[in-house]
Design a protein around this motif. Structure first.
Motif, mmCIF file in Angstrom:
data_model
loop_
_atom_site.group_PDB
_atom_site.id
_atom_site.type_symbol
_atom_site.label_atom_id
_atom_site.label_comp_id
_atom_site.label_asym_id
_atom_site.label_seq_id
_atom_site.Cartn_x
_atom_site.Cartn_y
_atom_site.Cartn_z
ATOM 1 N N VAL A 228 10.998 -10.181 22.412
ATOM 2 C CA VAL A 228 11.076 -11.311 23.375
ATOM 3 C C VAL A 228 12.407 -11.777 23.674
ATOM 4 N N GLU A 229 12.660 -11.838 25.005
ATOM 5 C CA GLU A 229 14.076 -12.162 25.535
ATOM 6 C C GLU A 229 13.708 -13.305 26.473
ATOM 7 N N TYR A 230 12.961 -14.203 26.174
ATOM 8 C CA TYR A 230 12.851 -15.369 26.954
ATOM 9 C C TYR A 230 12.434 -16.439 26.093
ATOM 10 N N PRO A 231 12.570 -17.765 26.184
ATOM 11 C CA PRO A 231 12.375 -18.962 25.605
ATOM 12 C C PRO A 231 10.964 -19.079 25.183
ATOM 13 N N VAL A 232 10.418 -19.096 23.862
ATOM 14 C CA VAL A 232 9.147 -19.084 23.317
ATOM 15 C C VAL A 232 9.197 -20.228 22.317
ATOM 16 N N VAL A 233 8.205 -21.464 22.554
ATOM 17 C CA VAL A 233 8.341 -22.423 21.675
ATOM 18 C C VAL A 233 6.901 -22.189 20.976
ATOM 19 N N VAL A 234 6.882 -22.155 19.726
ATOM 20 C CA VAL A 234 5.542 -21.879 18.864
ATOM 21 C C VAL A 234 5.371 -23.284 18.308
ATOM 22 N N CYS A 235 4.153 -23.749 18.740
ATOM 23 C CA CYS A 235 3.702 -24.987 18.252
ATOM 24 C C CYS A 235 2.329 -24.819 17.404
ATOM 25 N N GLN A 236 2.742 -25.512 15.895
ATOM 26 C CA GLN A 236 1.646 -25.007 14.855
ATOM 27 C C GLN A 236 1.399 -26.278 14.117
ATOM 28 N N SER A 237 0.043 -26.584 13.824
ATOM 29 C CA SER A 237 -0.134 -27.615 12.501
ATOM 30 C C SER A 237 -0.021 -26.810 11.328
ATOM 31 N N LEU A 238 0.703 -27.502 10.371
ATOM 32 C CA LEU A 238 0.842 -27.040 8.967
ATOM 33 C C LEU A 238 -0.767 -27.133 8.183
ATOM 34 N N ASP A 239 -1.612 -28.404 8.848
ATOM 35 C CA ASP A 239 -2.785 -28.434 8.351
ATOM 36 C C ASP A 239 -3.879 -27.644 8.797
ATOM 37 N N ASP A 240 -3.685 -26.726 9.751
ATOM 38 C CA ASP A 240 -4.568 -26.004 10.516
ATOM 39 C C ASP A 240 -5.648 -25.315 9.582
ATOM 40 N N SER A 241 -6.950 -25.713 9.682
ATOM 41 C CA SER A 241 -8.039 -24.882 8.823
ATOM 42 C C SER A 241 -8.622 -23.735 9.613
ATOM 43 N N LEU A 242 -8.109 -23.424 10.701
ATOM 44 C CA LEU A 242 -8.771 -22.357 11.531
ATOM 45 C C LEU A 242 -7.706 -21.187 11.573
ATOM 46 N N VAL A 243 -6.771 -21.588 12.112
ATOM 47 C CA VAL A 243 -5.521 -20.456 12.080
ATOM 48 C C VAL A 243 -4.384 -20.865 11.264
ATOM 49 N N SER A 244 -4.163 -19.879 10.343
ATOM 50 C CA SER A 244 -3.306 -20.114 9.305
ATOM 51 C C SER A 244 -1.914 -20.166 9.837
ATOM 52 N N PRO A 245 -1.062 -21.396 9.368
ATOM 53 C CA PRO A 245 0.229 -21.203 9.806
ATOM 54 C C PRO A 245 1.185 -20.155 9.426
ATOM 55 N N ASP A 246 0.711 -19.410 8.680
ATOM 56 C CA ASP A 246 1.439 -18.144 8.288
ATOM 57 C C ASP A 246 1.373 -17.024 9.570
ATOM 58 N N ASN A 247 0.664 -17.582 10.455
ATOM 59 C CA ASN A 247 0.468 -16.457 11.495
ATOM 60 C C ASN A 247 1.980 -16.590 12.391
ATOM 61 N N ARG A 248 2.588 -17.301 12.242
ATOM 62 C CA ARG A 248 3.736 -17.778 12.931
ATOM 63 C C ARG A 248 4.859 -16.591 12.713
ATOM 64 N N PRO A 249 5.746 -16.353 13.750
ATOM 65 C CA PRO A 249 6.808 -15.164 13.560
ATOM 66 C C PRO A 249 7.846 -15.653 12.632
ATOM 67 N N ASP A 250 8.724 -15.086 12.192
ATOM 68 C CA ASP A 250 9.923 -15.219 11.411
ATOM 69 C C ASP A 250 11.181 -15.583 12.548
ATOM 70 N N PHE A 251 11.037 -16.850 12.522
ATOM 71 C CA PHE A 251 12.253 -17.453 13.474
ATOM 72 C C PHE A 251 13.501 -17.099 13.318
ATOM 73 N N THR A 252 13.871 -16.689 12.182
ATOM 74 C CA THR A 252 15.120 -16.178 11.830
ATOM 75 C C THR A 252 15.409 -15.001 12.462
ATOM 76 N N LEU A 253 14.610 -14.163 12.758
ATOM 77 C CA LEU A 253 14.824 -13.022 13.626
ATOM 78 C C LEU A 253 15.038 -12.905 14.821
ATOM 79 N N ASN A 254 14.865 -13.871 15.381
ATOM 80 C CA ASN A 254 15.104 -13.915 17.062
ATOM 81 C C ASN A 254 15.446 -15.693 17.303
#
Length: 348
Positions: A228-254
């Motif tokens: 990805v070479e365009y701005p992406v905001v990844v918004c996620q609840s840490l309490d989400d009981s449906l989609v795991s917060p661990d789905n988020r990318p490693d932000f330090t890599l990009n």
């Protein structure tokens, strides 16, 4: 998704489907603007894309497709790909084959899975149960759904049944029984061994390896981290009981392009916040300046106009000034269009 026969072919979380379902409408929108303006305007080549849950997944999948899209003008000159100004993607299963599968299995086993959300198992199963020929597990006896209920659940999804009707097709006291026995057994074994990436470490050749390959092909986390070479905001609840917060990318890599927004609360409540924040970003006047370098396509050169002949057309300077003054307005339909589809994906 919809075909004239009345079947709702919804390839849930198959990333190419969002491209094939949306880009034809994108191309048609260009034609409509060109035709209705009598060749005086063209759809701008810049977009803002947003979505949440499935919509968040779709936002990234669609943005990647738009980024690669090119077009030739009437002089057969190829122009640059569509400019992605901003992407808002929240609560999405970017690590479908690993973090999300592990998380869902764990909640199914420990009893914290919401039985009212059983239809999600059917949605996923209808996409990964020998339904789509281009997937590696197609007709390889490696389906997500248990054989005795497979066709019924697929039919319910493809016939556009509501959530209650789909839920009724899955045992409320044992939702895990909707999975084919090899899949359920391998996932249970993976969790027992402490595996956090069942498809990478616990799939069995001839049992679940091709199903896992099909799931892995849909993962978007690596794309976010490395392509990805365009701005992406990844918004996620840490309490989400449906989609795991661990789905988020490693932000330090990009870090140049990825931004993390962490919320609290459930999946649905966080979705409201993520979507509202995205809309607020767009209506902020300062962000409209990001459109200042959008390619000028106000006039569709070479199109036969009934309004004026080439000799009567405004000067190039006048055309450029008028186009620059109206850039945000020209882009508005483009952006609202993508927002609308994000919302469709969100609430399906």
């Amino acid at each position: 998704y919809i075909e004239s026969a009345g079947k709702l072919y919804r390839p849930y979380l198959i990333r190419d489907s969002y491209r094939t379902a949306t880009l034809p409408l994108w191309f048609r929108a260009r034609e409509i603007v060109r035709e209705e303006s009598d060749c005086q305007s063209a759809v701008a080549n810049a977009v803002v894309v947003t979505g949440y849950s499935e919509g968040g997944y779709a936002a990234v999948a669609l943005s990647e497709a738009l980024k690669k899209e090119t077009y030739n003008d009437d002089n057969n000159t190829m122009h640059t790909t569509t400019k992605i100004i901003q992407v808002f993607a929240g609560g999405a299963p970017f690590r479908l084959s690993s973090a999300q599968i592990e998380f869902s299995t764990k909640t199914l086993l420990d009893g914290t899975f919401s039985v009212n959300r059983r239809y999600y198992l059917a949605l996923l199963g209808s996409a990964f149960s020998s339904t789509y020929p281009h997937l590696p597990n197609y007709q390889q006896n490696q389906d997500w759904l248990e054989a005795s209920i497979r066709q019924n659940l697929i039919d319910l999804v493809h016939n556009g049944s509501n959530r209650d009707e789909i839920n009724a097709g899955i045992n409320a006291t044992d939702p895990l029984s909707s999975l084919s026995p090899p899949v359920a057994e391998d996932l249970k074994a993976a969790l027992a061994n402490g595996d956090t990436d069942p498809c990478a470490t616990s799939s069995v050749v001839g049992r679940t390896d091709l199903l896992c390959q099909a799931l892995q092909e849909q993962d978007l986390a690596t794309i976010l981290e490395t392509q990805v070479e365009y701005p992406v905001v990844v918004c996620q609840s840490l309490d989400d009981s449906l989609v795991s917060p661990d789905n988020r990318p490693d932000f330090t890599l990009n870090p140049q392009y990825l931004v993390s927004v962490e919320l609290t609360g459930g999946h649905s409540s966080a979705g409201t916040t993520c979507i509202v924040d995205a809309i607020q970003w767009y209506v902020d006047a300062s962000n409209l300046q990001k459109f200042s370098d959008v390619e000028d396509r106000h006039l569709s050169n070479g199109c036969a106009s009934n309004l004026q002949s080439p000799t009567d057309s405004p000067s190039t300077q006048d055309q450029t000034s008028a186009a620059a003054a109206s850039l945000p307005g020209k882009s508005l339909g483009n952006i609202i269009y993508i927002y609308i589809f994000g919302m469709i994906y969100l609430f399906c």
